[in-house]
Design a protein around this motif. Structure first.
Motif, short mmCIF file in Angstrom:
data_model
loop_
_atom_site.label_atom_id
_atom_site.label_comp_id
_atom_site.label_asym_id
_atom_site.label_seq_id
_atom_site.Cartn_x
_atom_site.Cartn_y
_atom_site.Cartn_z
N SER A 149 -70.60 -47.80 -14.28
CA SER A 149 -70.89 -46.88 -15.17
C SER A 149 -71.73 -47.33 -16.28
O SER A 149 -72.66 -46.46 -16.72
N MET A 150 -71.28 -48.38 -17.05
CA MET A 150 -71.84 -49.16 -18.07
C MET A 150 -73.36 -49.35 -17.60
O MET A 150 -74.41 -49.01 -18.53
N THR A 177 -62.97 -44.37 -7.35
CA THR A 177 -61.87 -43.76 -8.23
C THR A 177 -60.45 -44.38 -7.85
O THR A 177 -60.31 -44.44 -6.71
N PRO A 178 -59.59 -44.78 -8.81
CA PRO A 178 -58.33 -45.49 -8.52
C PRO A 178 -57.35 -44.05 -8.05
O PRO A 178 -57.59 -43.09 -8.50
N GLU A 179 -56.47 -44.51 -7.29
CA GLU A 179 -55.54 -43.52 -6.75
C GLU A 179 -54.56 -43.39 -7.93
O GLU A 179 -53.78 -44.34 -7.81
N PHE A 180 -54.47 -42.33 -8.58
CA PHE A 180 -53.25 -42.14 -9.27
C PHE A 180 -52.16 -41.75 -8.91
O PHE A 180 -52.03 -40.70 -8.16
N ALA A 181 -51.00 -42.51 -9.26
CA ALA A 181 -49.87 -42.30 -8.41
C ALA A 181 -49.10 -40.99 -8.97
O ALA A 181 -48.62 -40.15 -7.99
N ASP A 226 -61.00 -35.55 -8.73
CA ASP A 226 -61.40 -34.62 -9.74
C ASP A 226 -60.76 -34.69 -11.34
O ASP A 226 -61.34 -34.40 -12.18
N PHE A 227 -59.56 -35.35 -11.06
CA PHE A 227 -58.81 -35.65 -12.44
C PHE A 227 -59.75 -36.30 -13.32
O PHE A 227 -59.81 -36.06 -14.63
N LEU A 228 -60.13 -37.46 -12.77
CA LEU A 228 -61.09 -38.48 -13.51
C LEU A 228 -62.30 -37.83 -14.16
O LEU A 228 -62.45 -37.95 -15.23
N ALA A 282 -76.05 -40.11 -16.81
CA ALA A 282 -75.73 -41.20 -15.71
C ALA A 282 -74.26 -41.21 -15.48
O ALA A 282 -74.00 -41.54 -14.36
N VAL A 283 -73.55 -40.99 -16.67
CA VAL A 283 -72.15 -40.84 -16.30
C VAL A 283 -71.76 -39.77 -15.23
O VAL A 283 -71.00 -40.13 -14.23
N GLY A 284 -72.37 -38.69 -15.43
CA GLY A 284 -72.08 -37.54 -14.50
C GLY A 284 -72.60 -38.03 -12.89
O GLY A 284 -71.88 -37.74 -12.04
N GLY A 285 -73.81 -38.78 -12.91
CA GLY A 285 -74.29 -39.22 -11.62
C GLY A 285 -73.33 -40.10 -11.02
O GLY A 285 -72.74 -39.87 -9.77
N VAL A 286 -72.83 -41.08 -11.80
CA VAL A 286 -71.86 -41.95 -11.02
C VAL A 286 -70.63 -41.15 -10.59
O VAL A 286 -70.06 -41.30 -9.30
N LEU A 287 -69.89 -40.36 -11.58
CA LEU A 287 -68.71 -39.75 -11.08
C LEU A 287 -68.89 -38.85 -10.01
O LEU A 287 -68.03 -38.95 -9.15
N ILE A 288 -69.87 -38.04 -9.75
CA ILE A 288 -69.91 -37.09 -8.73
C ILE A 288 -70.27 -37.80 -7.53
O ILE A 288 -70.02 -37.42 -6.40
#
Lengths: 300, 389
Positions: free
Chosen positions: A72-73, A132-136, A149-151, A209-215
């Motif tokens: 992302s950076m 995305t890490p899996e949030f327990a 989605d959460f992230l 850019a943040v949106g791009g990486v996330l989606i």
């Protein structure tokens, strides 16, 4: 109720992405009254840079979370550079030209960047790793809201809060607001307008850019054309919320996301776009400058 | 002045009407003679070949004419059919319905015994009533419009290519009979191809009443994400998904389905049977079913036809060459088995006796579609599509 929540979160995810991209449109419009059609391409380039960096880092064996952050950076830095350069070469020389000229220039840049990426990379869809890490703690709710989605929702919320603080409380934010209100006056009281405009482009591009990486990480694939449709939708969101208004872009993005999601869920996905744009038309009939937009003041 | 013009117009119209009538009569007369003659043993068999041999769609029709020539040359060299030599008459219809009717009348009056053609569905549809009236068997290598056979209007029509809905028929049969799905969600991409496939799939499932269609929805290609539609699939409680469209959307949908831990079977079409789909969807692609054209290169006759073509031509045979080669073979073989050019006997032979052709060992069902031609089901296994036996 479960079904409603599922759709709610799916719309919230989508809306957050729209909002992240819409901010770039609305900020640029607020400052120089230009619709930066190449903004969707910045989003796409951000995703591509993220993919490249992620690929390299994966081969070095970095853990997924740090890859996500570093990718992302890198995407932010790269996209910011693109936004800055774009403004320098395509819009600044045309700043005093009639309003149509920079618009054409923007469309030209959009087409140029799309084709450039297509030739330099590929026209095929490329797989994007799920970073995305899996949030327990989300396991229990995994059918309602996934980790990615959460992230997306959290990152978008944090970014929007930061942006609001930036605009409200920093010196540069104040200069931005001044330039948005009246460029000439701002110049006269000593605001470096060129610098303000550059910063606006840099901030807008970083958000995209943040949106791009996330989606990309969320849906797992990218190609050179993703910026176009995302850009159109985000632009719609910006207009919906009132172009030029920062909270408006956030609100517009979320409303658009929810409209699409609930329409798909309760009516039919065939009519997703019909509902989205019908809503836009209805809102513009009653509030021509968008939900939170200010009616243009006639300067005499 | 006005009145005389009117009179002239009336006269002209009448003459045209008369000419039209007399033409029709002319055509009927030889047709009747034809059927009378057919009962008698023949010395010469005439194979009519109709299709686009000029115009912008000529590249669809010329390979068929070439295929017919090759088959006939081989048959004649081997002593003909029951001692009779085969002769070809070609007629050009440019894939246009109005020319197709002319071509059909011409072939009928030239006493063709069997017809290979036409190429385009529209032209075929225009020509078929004329052949039907004259009791002529007509076999197309390329007309894929489903109603041509399924309407049952043309018992004289056969084809060696799978119809447009064959993929959907295969996919739904597979879903209901092989996988035993009872409730199915159908998703498509709103495009001609994807929606067409999905529409046929829906029709077949509803007609069979072995399963229920719970969901029939179009998604917007290129949308940012499809999680809402994925939730809807989940909410509907379907046993399986049939998707009509291309691989970019399919890979997004399958990825999100699997992410939400919805592991129901996913069946799609030729637009998804593409390596890119597997590369993009990665692990999520495992187990996905897709229909795709059957591999015919292993058929023994395929090689024979190919060698025959290569002996006299450079390059590759064009569109529908193997389908046309198969059709010509099937037609001539049926005449040979019938022992005459009698319409009923030829039709009986086509429906009941198999022929070895480049597209496989085929015979025709009661509606005229070749059995065993067209598509197979494939499944993703370890990152590649494998045919499901």
């Amino acid at each position: 109720m479960d079904y409603f929540l599922e759709l709610f979160f799916s719309g919230l995810t989508r809306g957050s992405i729209y909002a992240l991209i819409a901010l770039g449109y609305t900020m640029v419009y607020g400052i120089i009254e230009l619709i930066n059609f190449a903004h969707g391409e910045i989003y796409m380039i951000g995703a591509f840079v993220g993919l490249t960096v992620a690929g390299v880092l994966t081969s070095f064996g970095f853990p997924a979370t740090s890859i996500m952050v570093l990718a992302s950076m890198a995407a932010i830095v790269y996209a910011a550079a693109y936004g800055y350069t774009l403004e320098k070469i395509a819009y600044r020389p045309l700043r005093s030209a009639p309003r149509l000229s920079p618009l054409i220039s923007a469309i030209g840049m959009s087409i140029f960047l799309q084709n450039y990426v297509m030739l330099a990379q590929t026209s095929d869809f490329i797989s994007f790793p799920s970073l995305t890490p899996e949030f327990a703690f989300l396991d229990k709710y995994s059918s309602t809201i996934g980790s990615s989605d959460f992230l997306i929702i959290v990152v978008a919320a944090v970014v929007m809060v930061l942006l609001t603080l930036f605009i409200k409380f920093t010196r540069m934010g104040k200069a931005m607001r001044a330039t948005a209100q009246n460029r000439k006056m701002a110049m006269l009281v000593g605001v470096n307008v060129d610098q303000v405009i550059s910063v606006t482009f840099i901030v807008g591009s970083s958000l995209a850019a943040v949106g791009g990486v996330l989606i990309a990480s969320h849906i797992g694939q990218i190609n050179f054309f993703i910026g176009f449709i995302a850009g159109i939708k985000a632009f719609t969101a910006a207009v919906l919320g009132g172009i030029g208004s920062v909270p408006g872009a956030m609100l517009g993005g979320l409303i658009l996301g929810w409209t699409e999601s609930f329409c798909t869920g309760y009516v039919s996905s065939d009519y997703e776009d019909v509902f989205a744009f019908a809503l836009l038309v209805i809102i513009l009939i009653f509030r021509p400058s968008g939900l939170l937009g200010k009616a243009p003041i006639q300067k005499v | 002045m006005k009145r005389s013009l009117l009179a002239l117009a009336c006269v002209l119209m009448l003459t045209i009407g008369l000419v039209g009538c007399s033409e029709e009569k002319k055509d009927e007369a030889p047709a009747k003679q034809d059927t009378a003659e057919k009962a008698a043993p023949v010395e010469k068999i005439i194979l009519g070949v109709a299709g686009a041999h000029s115009g912008d769609l000529a590249s669809y029709g010329l390979p068929s004419a070439e295929a017919a020539k090759l088959v006939v040359a081989a048959v004649n060299a081997a002593g003909g059919i029951n001692g009779a030599q085969v002769e070809i008459i070609t007629q050009d219809d440019q894939c246009k319905p109005e020319f197709a009717t002319n071509a059909a009348f011409k072939l009928v009056s030239d006493k063709a015994n069997i017809v290979l053609g036409h190429i385009c569905s529209g032209a075929t549809k225009a020509a078929l009533p004329i052949y039907k009236e004259s009791n002529l068997v007509c076999m197309s290598p390329s007309a894929t419009n489903p109603p041509l056979t399924q309407s049952g209007d043309y018992p004289n029509f056969f084809r060696t290519i799978a119809s447009d809905d064959a993929q959907a028929a295969l996919a739904t049969d597979f879903a209901m009979d092989t996988l035993g799905l009872k409730t199915i969600a159908i998703i498509h991409d709103k495009g001609d191809y994807g929606k067409g496939f999905a529409g046929f799939a829906k029709k077949y499932i509803e007609e069979s009443s072995k399963a229920k269609v719970l969901l029939f929805e179009g998604v917007t290609p290129g949308a940012v994400d499809y999680s809402a539609v994925v939730q809807k699939i989940k909410g509907s409680g379907a046993d399986g998904v049939i998707y009509g469209g291309y691989h970019p959307e399919a890979s997004k949908i399958i990825t999100q389905l699997r992410k939400k831990k919805i592991m129901i079977p996913f069946i799609s079409d030729d637009g998804v049977k593409d390596q890119t789909f597997i590369n993009v969807a990665g692990k999520a692609a495992e187990g996905v079913y897709a229909t795709g054209p059957r591999d015919i290169t292993a058929n023994p006759m395929y090689k024979v036809a190919m060698d025959q073509y290569k002996a006299s031509h450079d390059g590759e045979p064009g569109a529908f060459f193997f389908e046309a080669y198969s059709a010509a073979q099937a037609l001539l073989k049926a005449v040979e088995r019938a022992g005459s050019t009698d319409y009923d006997k030829i039709v009986f032979a086509l429906r009941n006796e198999e022929v070895e052709t480049p597209v496989g060992k085929i015979k025709f069902d009661s509606k005229g579609d070749a059995i065993g031609v067209g598509f197979s089901m494939y499944q993703v296994k370890d990152g590649a599509y494998v045919e499901v036996k």
